[in-house]
Design an enzyme around this catalytic site. Structure first.
Site, PDB file in Angstrom:
ATOM      1  N   SER A  26       0.823  -1.349  -0.056  1.00 50.97           N
ATOM      2  CA  SER A  26       0.059  -0.101  -0.046  1.00 50.97           C
ATOM      3  C   SER A  26       1.002   1.333   0.287  1.00 50.97           C
ATOM      4  O   SER A  26       1.808   1.429  -1.030  1.00 50.97           O
ATOM      5  CB  SER A  26      -1.042   0.065   1.248  1.00 50.97           C
ATOM      6  OG  SER A  26      -1.992   0.983   1.201  1.00 50.97           O
TER       7      SER A  26
ATOM      8  N   ASP B  66      -9.833  -3.132  -6.572  1.00 51.01           N
ATOM      9  CA  ASP B  66      -9.361  -2.391  -5.297  1.00 51.01           C
ATOM     10  C   ASP B  66      -9.621  -0.996  -5.275  1.00 51.01           C
ATOM     11  O   ASP B  66      -9.637  -0.095  -6.168  1.00 51.01           O
ATOM     12  CB  ASP B  66      -7.596  -2.331  -5.263  1.00 51.01           C
ATOM     13  CG  ASP B  66      -7.243  -1.709  -4.143  1.00 51.01           C
ATOM     14  OD1 ASP B  66      -7.956  -1.188  -3.200  1.00 51.01           O
ATOM     15  OD2 ASP B  66      -5.864  -1.562  -3.822  1.00 51.01           O
TER      16      ASP B  66
ATOM     17  N   HIS C 198      -8.232  -4.459  -1.630  1.00 47.67           N
ATOM     18  CA  HIS C 198      -6.846  -3.938  -1.157  1.00 47.67           C
ATOM     19  C   HIS C 198      -6.290  -4.729  -0.085  1.00 47.67           C
ATOM     20  O   HIS C 198      -6.677  -4.939   1.313  1.00 47.67           O
ATOM     21  CB  HIS C 198      -7.378  -2.617  -0.512  1.00 47.67           C
ATOM     22  CG  HIS C 198      -6.138  -1.644  -0.337  1.00 47.67           C
ATOM     23  ND1 HIS C 198      -5.273  -1.214  -1.273  1.00 47.67           N
ATOM     24  CD2 HIS C 198      -5.577  -1.305   0.951  1.00 47.67           C
ATOM     25  CE1 HIS C 198      -4.492  -0.491  -0.917  1.00 47.67           C
ATOM     26  NE2 HIS C 198      -4.538  -0.480   0.711  1.00 47.67           N
TER      27      HIS C 198
END
Length: 411
Positions: A220, A346, A375
């Site tokens: 991320s 996502d 995600h």
């Protein structure tokens, strides 16, 4: 996974035959309810196999890297079977932290100083019991970068460490300033556009083990930071390869997606409160330059970044910061092999913002795009406690680069 597909097809065929028989007797007996359930099961299995379970899209800037991955990291070309009862993006994203196990990892903590007088917390898993790499000086080292407010305690980090230990590697987790319980010594935290702290960590780790193969993996925001660093340094880095997972490629597109009502309710507001909590304990360090009252009133990540992050790092506007933070701008300059895994569904990183065309122009870059996974989700199997598709990609890729990376230079 091929066995799972075969089992599901056999199950569908057997259920269909049973259903045909059950319907015939159902009107004269009591099997209609069961027949409906079996019928739904057959229909769902057919839908899952035809529309949900798919091979990822592999995008590379050169045939050599693509061929290398097919030979040594075959998981990127195999069908990804999302958890049959939880394949939708938000479900995968929300459930992963709760459903996946947290392997036990014993860390050795190290605090290192920065040029501005601050400190960074590193958590080491030395793996001194490694039977594959007994000599610590040449034991492969994996640098791990957690997400936005993540630390070495995140389940996805713990799984990466467990898999690395199985391979005999050493891991070190880079905790961003102020999030892992250490005190801030200067009025500065972190952002994915400023790579100075990451540069300090990479230099420090490499100086300790200059003979060891050195790789990095970012998740991320950690992946965004890593890509921005690689875009700035090109091939002038001690890292031999890197991997990123669920990266937000375009910060504008990410925040816009997260501000949609349902996404704001499920993710944005919660993450904003996490950001506020991470700076609240240090707020006495910021009061001279930042209006902390306004920061604590922020209701979204964008508002937090406008009132806190962009001000701290000297950006004139929030747009200037978001432009500088977006790794899609620097992907063309990456100079070492990098594998980037993203799910097309996502909500943190909309599919239209994934830089497919840019990736095609860089022979060092490979994008692996799954249709589902959410995600940092990538759940698979009936009860995905131990391993995710992301974990398998990570393990195969780092092993491929350490054991066969030299082949890329000869292709």
């Amino acid at each position: 996974m091929q066995r799972l597909a075969m089992d599901l097809r056999v199950l569908s065929r057997e259920l269909a035959l049973y259903l045909e028989h059950q319907v015939r007797v159902g009107f004269f007996g009591s099997g209609v309810g069961l027949s409906l359930i079996l019928g739904f099961s057959v229909a769902y299995a057919c839908y899952y196999l035809s529309s949900i379970a798919k091979k990822p899209q592999l995008v590379t800037g050169g045939k050599n890297f693509g061929r290398f991955l097919q030979d040594h990291c075959p998981v990127v070309t195999e069908t990804y079977y999302p958890t049959v009862w939880c394949w939708e993006s938000r479900g995968q994203t929300l459930l992963r932290p709760f459903i996946t196990a947290k392997p036990l990892v014993q860390y050795r903590n190290e605090l290192i100083k920065t040029a501005d007088g601050g400190q960074i917390s590193l958590d080491w898993s030395d793996n001194n019991d490694s039977s594959c790499y007994v000599d610590a000086s040449t034991r492969p080292t994996i640098l791990l970068l957690p997400g936005l407010t993540g630390t070495s305690k995140e389940s996805y980090i713990l799984h990466m460490i467990r898999l690395s230990e199985e391979l005999g590697y050493r891991c070190v987790v880079f905790n961003n300033r102020g999030v892992a319980g250490e005190n801030l010594l200067t009025p500065r935290t972190y952002c994915c556009a400023n790579t100075e702290d990451l540069e300090t960590v990479i230099h420090h780790v490499h100086s300790l083990y200059p003979l060891a193969p050195f790789l990095a993996a970012g998740v991320s925001m950690g992946g965004m930071l890593l890509l921005n660093y690689l875009g700035k340094t090109g091939s002038k880095t001690p890292l031999m390869a890197a991997a990123t997972f669920s990266v937000g490629w375009n910060t504008f597109a990410c925040t816009e997606s997260l501000e949609k009502p349902l996404n704001w309710l499920l993710f944005n507001y919660y993450l904003t409160t996490c950001l506020q909590s991470s700076v609240k304990r240090h707020q006495h360090m910021f009061v001279k330059e930042i209006d902390m009252d306004q920061v604590m009133k922020a209701k979204s990540i964008r508002e937090f970044d406008k009132r806190f992050t962009s001000v701290m790092f000297g950006y004139r506007t929030i747009d200037d910061y978001y432009t500088d933070a977006s790794p899609n701008r620097r992907l063309k300059s990456v100079g070492i092999p990098v594998l980037c895994l993203n799910a097309v569904d996502d909500v943190f990183s909309p599919s239209h913002a994934i830089p497919i065309e840019t990736a095609k122009q860089n022979p060092n870059v490979a994008l692996v795009l799954t249709s589902y996974g959410g995600h940092i989700g990538f759940l698979e199997g009936i009860w995905p406690r131990q391993c995710t598709y992301m974990d398998r990609v990570f393990k195969q890729f780092v092993q491929a680069m350490i054991e066969h990376g030299h082949e890329l230079s000869t292709m």
